[in-house]
Design a protein around this motif. Structure first.
Motif, PDB file in Angstrom:
ATOM      1  N   THR A   2       6.939  -3.547  -1.955  1.00 55.08           N
ATOM      2  CA  THR A   2       6.673  -3.305  -0.539  1.00 55.08           C
ATOM      3  C   THR A   2       5.660  -2.168  -0.430  1.00 55.08           C
ATOM      4  O   THR A   2       5.390  -1.464  -1.420  1.00 55.08           O
ATOM      5  N   LEU A   3       5.127  -1.971   0.748  1.00 53.60           N
ATOM      6  CA  LEU A   3       4.134  -0.926   0.952  1.00 53.60           C
ATOM      7  C   LEU A   3       4.694   0.447   0.567  1.00 53.60           C
ATOM      8  O   LEU A   3       3.970   1.313   0.071  1.00 53.60           O
ATOM      9  N   ASP A   4       5.990   0.646   0.777  1.00 58.80           N
ATOM     10  CA  ASP A   4       6.591   1.946   0.514  1.00 58.80           C
ATOM     11  C   ASP A   4       6.842   2.196  -0.976  1.00 58.80           C
ATOM     12  O   ASP A   4       7.324   3.271  -1.344  1.00 58.80           O
ATOM     13  N   ASP A   5       6.524   1.221  -1.823  1.00 52.53           N
ATOM     14  CA  ASP A   5       6.697   1.403  -3.269  1.00 52.53           C
ATOM     15  C   ASP A   5       5.520   2.118  -3.923  1.00 52.53           C
ATOM     16  O   ASP A   5       5.545   2.354  -5.138  1.00 52.53           O
ATOM     17  N   ASN A   6       4.489   2.427  -3.147  1.00 53.18           N
ATOM     18  CA  ASN A   6       3.317   3.104  -3.715  1.00 53.18           C
ATOM     19  C   ASN A   6       3.354   4.586  -3.343  1.00 53.18           C
ATOM     20  O   ASN A   6       3.082   4.948  -2.192  1.00 53.18           O
ATOM     21  N   PRO A   7       3.696   5.466  -4.263  1.00 52.02           N
ATOM     22  CA  PRO A   7       3.844   6.891  -3.927  1.00 52.02           C
ATOM     23  C   PRO A   7       2.525   7.623  -3.705  1.00 52.02           C
ATOM     24  O   PRO A   7       2.534   8.766  -3.244  1.00 52.02           O
ATOM     25  N   SER A   8       1.409   6.993  -4.040  1.00 49.29           N
ATOM     26  CA  SER A   8       0.124   7.701  -3.946  1.00 49.29           C
ATOM     27  C   SER A   8      -0.532   7.573  -2.586  1.00 49.29           C
ATOM     28  O   SER A   8      -1.575   8.187  -2.345  1.00 49.29           O
ATOM     29  N   LEU A   9       0.047   6.789  -1.672  1.00 50.57           N
ATOM     30  CA  LEU A   9      -0.578   6.566  -0.370  1.00 50.57           C
ATOM     31  C   LEU A   9      -0.248   7.684   0.613  1.00 50.57           C
ATOM     32  O   LEU A   9       0.895   8.157   0.681  1.00 50.57           O
ATOM     33  N   ASP A  10      -1.245   8.077   1.373  1.00 49.01           N
ATOM     34  CA  ASP A  10      -1.056   9.072   2.423  1.00 49.01           C
ATOM     35  C   ASP A  10      -0.202   8.474   3.542  1.00 49.01           C
ATOM     36  O   ASP A  10      -0.444   7.342   3.970  1.00 49.01           O
TER      37      ASP A  10
END
Length: 426
Positions: A182-190
């Motif tokens: 899911t979108l929330d699985d990417n910790p590098s996103l602002d």
């Protein structure tokens, strides 16, 4: 390499366990699945047997370069490893960690012939749902070296798609592992960027590209269209007349939309359908020839007022035409029409681009474009096609809608630098 990247627990688990014959990352856009899959692919290249080819597959060479090679060559992502990825733009091979890697575009069933006769030990497939079914089968058959592996990424599609029905749903019966992101699985996103993405996608696209769900297309395609928001009676100054985009018809309506780049009341760049020429031979009981349509187009463009002035007439940078209208394209050339271009007719990409622009209030339509305004609310998904695992619009009352997606999709390179927040699904 792993120490230099802020990876989530799910990304790390997928990299560590990507040891099946088929390894598949699927889910939301910008969810970290591509980075995880590329790290796993690099590890696999380093350990690959010397016999057998290494292959990267994508929809086209350009998408391979954009989605796979460009990230691999990004120092910010891969540090010193990025310098071990060499590729000349347009070449059909690259060198990664000292191994020659073959790049194969698979846009249609003809691409299957490019696999004939080869033996592979490792393959990476970008946008797997867009690869033809026969090509996928042929690729699996060519991965015949002992221990051969396939790595693939994809955004979700229709739940009836062959990749989900015949592979993901049968993972327990196959040598296959898959991970849904899911979108929330990417910790590098602002966080602000994540919030903007969530706001820009709606309906089908939100469910697939934000939530990462395999959901069926149904109902209105442009459910976010609101005449109160998107139809304007006054146009701003048009900074660039991008194109007029034509859906050609003789028995069916002929629709031509004039698309420009301007700024809305908030000072944000936006696209404007400034005017429309439309001829319905059934309604008028008169069919026009190619030469008559070409002349009518010239008269129409000469009569379009420049917003904020008394000047009449515009010259769009491009004339974009339904690619199947070969005879009309030839007529335009005979009439010395400059910059004629066949439209990019990738239907879902075009629809998604229009939907994102509407959802983010970056596409407006002048009230005079009545054909388009009438068509947009009724432009719907084909339920029968959806049951077969295909996303297709109903081919009825769609002529101005087709012209709109032609114009938006084909001129994307011109307007995207001015509307940078809208993302391409990846």
């Amino acid at each position: 390499m792993l120490d230099s990247l802020p990876l989530s627990a799910k990304q790390i688990r997928s990299i560590a366990h990507a040891t099946a014959r088929i390894n598949l990352w699927h889910g939301a856009i910008r969810s970290g699945k591509t980075i995880a899959s590329l790290i796993a692919f690099l590890i696999a290249i380093a350990a690959a047997p010397s016999s057998g080819l290494i292959i990267i597959v994508g929809r086209s060479l350009q998408t391979i370069e954009r989605n796979v090679l460009d990230p691999l060559q990004d120092d910010a992502l891969f540090g010193p490893v990025a310098r071990l990825v060499q590729h000349t733009r347009g070449a059909t091979t690259a060198v990664i960690l000292g191994r020659t890697v073959h790049l194969i575009g698979a846009a249609d069933s003809r691409a299957e012939g490019r696999l004939r006769g080869l033996t592979a030990c490792l393959a990476y497939v970008d946008e797997a749902t867009l690869v033809p079914r026969g090509f996928w089968n042929q690729l699996l058959g060519r991965l015949s070296v002992p221990g051969a592996r396939l790595y693939a990424t994809t955004n979700p599609d229709n739940p009836g798609h062959w990749l989900r029905k015949e592979f993901i749903n049968r993972a327990g019966q196959l040598d296959l592992r898959h991970w849904q992101f899911t979108l929330d699985d990417n910790p590098s996103l602002d966080p602000a960027y994540v919030a903007a993405l969530k706001a820009e996608y709606v309906g089908l696209w939100y469910r697939r590209f934000i939530l990462g769900h395999w959901v069926q297309s149904e109902g209105a395609i442009y459910e976010m269209f609101d005449a109160e928001r998107h139809v304007v009676r006054e146009l701003p100054h048009i900074e660039r007349w991008l194109c007029d985009a034509i859906d050609y018809g003789t028995v069916n309506p002929f629709a031509d939309l004039l698309l420009g780049l301007g700024r809305d009341g908030k000072g944000r760049a936006a696209l404007y359908v400034a005017s429309e020429y439309r001829h319905d031979s059934r309604a008028t009981r008169r069919q026009l020839t190619d030469a008559e349509y070409s002349a009518a187009r010239r008269r129409w463009l000469a009569s379009v007022p420049q917003p904020g002035s008394n000047v009449l007439g515009v010259r769009p940078e491009w004339t974009i035409v339904d690619p199947s209208a070969a005879s009309f394209i030839e007529q335009l050339h005979r009439d010395n029409t400059p910059s004629v271009m066949p439209a990019d007719n990738t239907v879902l990409d075009g629809i998604r681009g229009v939907a994102n622009l509407l959802a983010s209030d970056r596409l407006f339509i002048h009230a005079s474009a009545t054909g388009l305004i009438d068509e947009l609310p009724g432009y719907s998904w084909d339920d029968e096609a959806a049951e077969k695992g295909e996303d297709k619009p109903i081919k009825l009352d769609d002529h101005s809608c087709d012209a709109l997606r032609y114009g938006v999709r084909t001129t994307e390179a011109l307007w995207r630098p001015h509307i940078p927040t809208l993302e391409v699904a990846a």
